[in-house]
Each structure stands twice: as structure tokens, then as C-alpha cells.
Design an enzyme around this catalytic site. Structure first.
Site, PDB file in Angstrom:
ATOM      1  N   HIS A 125       0.810  -1.217   0.000  1.00  0.00           N
ATOM      2  CA  HIS A 125       0.000   0.000   0.000  1.00  0.00           C
ATOM      3  C   HIS A 125       0.846   1.271   0.000  1.00  0.00           C
ATOM      4  CE1 HIS A 125      -3.683   2.088   0.111  1.00  0.00           C
ATOM      5  NE2 HIS A 125      -4.360   1.296   0.904  1.00  0.00           N
ATOM      6  N   ASP A 137      -6.655  -7.026 -21.355  1.00  0.00           N
ATOM      7  CA  ASP A 137      -6.893  -8.158 -22.258  1.00  0.00           C
ATOM      8  C   ASP A 137      -5.541  -8.748 -22.663  1.00  0.00           C
ATOM      9  OD1 ASP A 137      -7.440  -9.893 -24.321  1.00  0.00           O
ATOM     10  OD2 ASP A 137      -8.505  -8.435 -25.571  1.00  0.00           O
TER      11      ASP A 137
END
Length: 469
Positions: A164, A413
Site C-alpha cells: 500500500h 486483455d
């Protein structure tokens, strides 16, 4: 509900960046943490999963998706490094371009029901099998770990765990889209070494572009050095994050969708209810409130979720939104800036206002007004008061949304089509839901929810019925 069968780990390897990048050199480099990175220094890692349906899938598939990863890391070299805190440094840095550079990649196979995990209500803890652990010690912390899991003849998923203090959600989306782009060039375009990324996916790591006139980096660092939470390490310079609570075993997870038509219905409903707020004279003197898709979806989901959880009219709810500060800094940062560049803002509302028929409109109005108020407000205004963990109040319920409908997660993709589902796994440990663009329809939105089973059934009913009004 049935539990997921164990995952069979086939390989755990260390993937180093390719040395073919023109930016490569043998000199050890350091990337300083900005004020936004340090704000998140002790927060637990963030986890998520990209699911891809692909029939007739065999283990040879890994020979296609693994090779582009070193090439991708060559563009994102700091992510192949480690978060460290050298003795002579006043704050942690990302150390990279070393012989040890690389990320942990876990390759696995699962006999679990892919469709069940991807598109049905299932136990929240089932997802934990498909996200890797991040290596973190007192002195060194990985920035990123990835797990690719094959479901033979069904599909595959890519789980990620990110530090984080190094990456925000938009940065994760950029990395995944860049990796997918390079893989797609290998699969579809038959390029042997697809070394270049388009400008919109080329990462920007320049920390000198981040202005910090208030000295927030040291302000937040000194806060972390002085705080001690139960279960945390006594070493104040430790890079270990504070622990998250365990995911309760009785939670279930699923995804809901709102079409562009649904959102337009919400917009018309909210506008109609807002017209009834106050007198006509007040309405005429007030400029129309801009109701973005994000605001409408947030308000509607929040009200349905809290009602499903049994909202009390006397409760106070703190609604948090995470704002991308890239365009709000002076000078602004490019969208492809990789790191943390977000800030949280909140508004407190009364439970009784949410329980009224106009509850969604009320929340939408409060959120829209808060966001509008940020237009002429500096990112640094009030920043020193917005300390991590400093606004926890025992009598106020905190709710937040993870992500937005503009992150572009479904653009990842790899050459076999866009993801079938993208989940933010770690919402099962906080009172949160996720917002993402719809994979099938421009202008639509997907919502990730984690609730108790009876709450999820009630939420589904409230969510569907509210759109029929």
C-alpha cells in the site's frame, strides 16, 4: 455453501525484469516515497483478482503469459525493487536496479468451480486461495506479488498483492494493462520482443514532479513513528504493516451490475427527489447539482447496503471517498504517474436521513456537494489533520468505496478477451464495497459486495426493487 478445493501450487519463482530496456543500467537506484506513499506506509497490502474465461486451457498456457512479465517489469523497474529503510535515510525508499530485483510469481492449478468463483455468490474466504502473500520484514518489503492460477478447460485468474505504500488502485490498473498489452502483442501480433509501450501506458515515476510545500511526508512519517497499535511491531522503523482483522467465516461475496439505463433511472429519480428539497425559491437560487455516475452509484449502493445490514435511525455514518490527486496538484501529475497520489475526504450523515424515501437523493446531494467543494480547494488544505487511523470514532460507522468506474481494469486483455470479472479481494476485511466499470457496456458499472448471506439476499432484493420504482 461449499468451500473451495485446495489449490495445487506448481511453481514459485523469482521473476526479474528484462535487461533489454534502454533505461537499464547497473547502478543501484533509489525512489523516495512521497507524502501520499508515507500516508499509506503502515496500511495492510491490497489484494485483487482478475478472472478470465478460456476453454480448452492447458498448462502450456503459462508459456504464453509468463514471458511478457519480465518485459513489463523492465518498464516498471521500481516495482521489481524493494521498500527499504537504510540507516542513513530519514525515510523509507524503494531500492531497485540491484542483482536481487524481481517479484515473486506463484503458478498454480485449481480444480474448483471457476464459474462459481467468477460469477456466483460464494464464501468470501474462497478468494484467498488465489492471491499471493507479500514478503515483508522489519527491514525489507516487496512491492508486488502475483499468482496465476489455471482452471483446466475453464479459465485462469491473476491474483495480485500490492504494498500500500507503493501503489494505488490506478497504478495497479496501469501495470495490469501494460502487462496485458505486451502479452497480447506476443499472442496476436506475433512480435518476438514487444519492447515498446504506447504513450498512455508508459509509466511515469518521477518523484521530483510531486510538490509537497507543507512537508507532509515528514508530518505523516513522524505520526507513524509515534503510533503503536495492538498487535503491531515495537520497532518504529519496521516496514511491517499493521495487521488487518481476519475475514469472518460467515461472509459471502458477489458482483452486481448497473446498466447505463439503470443509472439514468437513478439520475431521474434523484433529480425528482432533489426538486422536492426545500422551497421552490431556494431551488431557483441554487445551481443544479452535477450528479456523476460515481456519485449516483455510490449513494444507491450505500443506502441499500446499510439497510440490508439493519441500519439504525440514530446511527451516524461517515462516508469516505478517495480522490485522485494527480490532476489536483500544482503542477498536475500525468495520469500515468505510478505510486500513491490519493487523498480521502468524508461527510457524516444521520441514519434517519438515509432511511427516508429520499435517502439515496440525500446521500447523492451530500457527496456531490463535497466533491464540488474540492474544485477550488488545495489538496494540502486540512491534510495535516487527516491522519491515518485518527478519525476512528466508536459511535460512528465508517463506509467507503474502493475504486471508481474510471480505472479501466477491464482493459487488461492478455489476448484471449477482457476479464470476466475483477474483484477487490480485501473489501472483505473492512466496511466497504468496490466500484468498477462494466465489462460489457460503456457507461455501466459493476459493484463488488461482501456481506453475511442473509444480508446479501436482502441487499439483492432492495437493489433490484429500487430500480423498478
Amino acid at each position: 455453501m461449499s468451500s473451495t478445493k485446495p489449490v495445487n501450487v506448481l511453481e514459485v519463482c523469482h521473476v526479474s525484469p528484462s535487461s533489454t530496456s534502454p533505461e537499464y543500467s547497473s547502478t543501484e537506484l533509489y525512489l523516495p516515497l512521497t507524502f501520499s506513499d508515507i500516508f499509506n506506509l503502515k496500511f495492510p497490502p491490497v489484494q485483487g483478482i482478475f478472472f478470465y474465461k478460456l476453454t480448452e486451457l492447458t498448462p502450456t498456457f503459462f508459456n504464453l503469459v509468463k514471458p511478457p512479465l519480465p518485459l513489463t517489469l523492465s518498464h516498471f523497474r521500481p516495482l521489481a525493487g524493494n521498500l527499504t529503510w537504510p540507516p542513513n535515510s530519514i525515510k523509507p525508499v524503494i531500492t531497485y536496479n540491484t542483482p536481487d530485483d524481481g517479484i515473486k510469481l506463484t503458478v498454480a492449478e485449481s480444480s474448483a468451480d471457476f464459474d462459481h468463483l467468477c460469477s456466483e455468490v460464494h464464501d468470501a474466504i474462497e478468494s484467498h486461495h488465489y492471491v499471493p502473500n507479500l514478503s515483508i520484514s522489519d527491514t525489507i518489503a516487496s512491492t508486488l506479488a502475483i499468482q496465476i492460477t489455471l482452471f483446466p478447460n475453464k479459465g485462469f485468474c491473476i491474483g495480485h498483492t500490492t504494498n500500500h505504500a507503493v501503489l494505488d488502485g490506478l497504478s495497479v490498473s496501469f501495470f495490469m494493462n501494460a502487462w496485458a498489452r505486451i502479452c497480447r502483442q506476443l499472442v496476436d501480433e506475433k512480435m518476438e520482443i514487444p519492447s515498446l509501450l504506447p504513450e498512455e501506458l508508459t509509466p511515469f515515476f518521477n518523484r521530483t514532479a510531486v510538490q509537497d510545500p507543507e512537508g507532509l511526508d515528514m508530518w505523516y512519517l513522524n505520526f507513524w513513528l509515534g503510533v503503536k497499535l495492538p498487535g503491531s511491531d515495537d520497532n518504529t522503523r519496521s516496514l511491517k504493516p499493521f495487521p488487518f482483522p481476519e475475514t469472518p467465516p460467515n461472509l459471502v461475496r458477489t458482483t452486481f451490475e448497473l446498466s447505463r439505463e439503470d443509472i439514468q433511472k437513478l439520475r431521474e429519480m434523484v433529480k425528482s427527489q432533489l426538486d422536492n428539497f426545500g422551497s421552490k425559491e431556494e431551488t431557483n437560487q441554487t445551481k443544479p447539482i452535477y450528479l456523476s455516475t460515481y456519485v449516483l452509484v455510490y449513494a444507491y449502493t450505500l443506502v441499500c447496503m446499510l439497510e440490508a445490514k439493519g441500519l439504525n435511525s440514530k446511527e451516524k455514518i461517515k462516508i469516505l471517498i478517495t480522490v485522485d490527486c494527480r490532476p489536483r496538484l500544482n503542477p498536475p501529475l500525468p495520469k500515468n504517474y505510478i505510486g500513491n497520489c490519493v487523498s480521502s475526504f468524508d461527510v457524516v450523515v444521520e441514519g434517519e436521513d438515509l432511511m427516508k424515501e429520499s435517502g439515496v437523493a440525500y446521500v447523492a446531494k451530500r457527496l456531490a456537494e463535497m466533491i464540488k467543494g474540492l474544485e477550488n480547494r488545495s489538496v494540502f488544505e486540512g491534510a495535516k489533520e487527516r491522519l491515518p487511523y485518527n478519525d476512528w470514532e466508536p459511535d460512528i460507522r465508517r463506509v467507503r468505496a474502493s475504486g471508481t468506474n474510471r480505472f479501466g481494469m477491464y482493459g487488461a486483455d492478455f489476448g484471449w478477451g477482457k476479464p470476466s470479472n475483477v474483484e477487490v479481494t480485501t473489501i472483505d476485511r473492512v466496511d466497504a464495497f468496490s466500484i468498477m466499470e462494466n465489462k460489457d457496456e460503456s457507461g455501466g458499472v459493476e459493484l463488488g459486495l461482501v456481506l453475511k448471506e442473509h444480508e446479501m439476499k436482502l441487499f439483492g432484493s432492495l437493489f433490484a426493487n429500487g430500480l423498478r420504482m
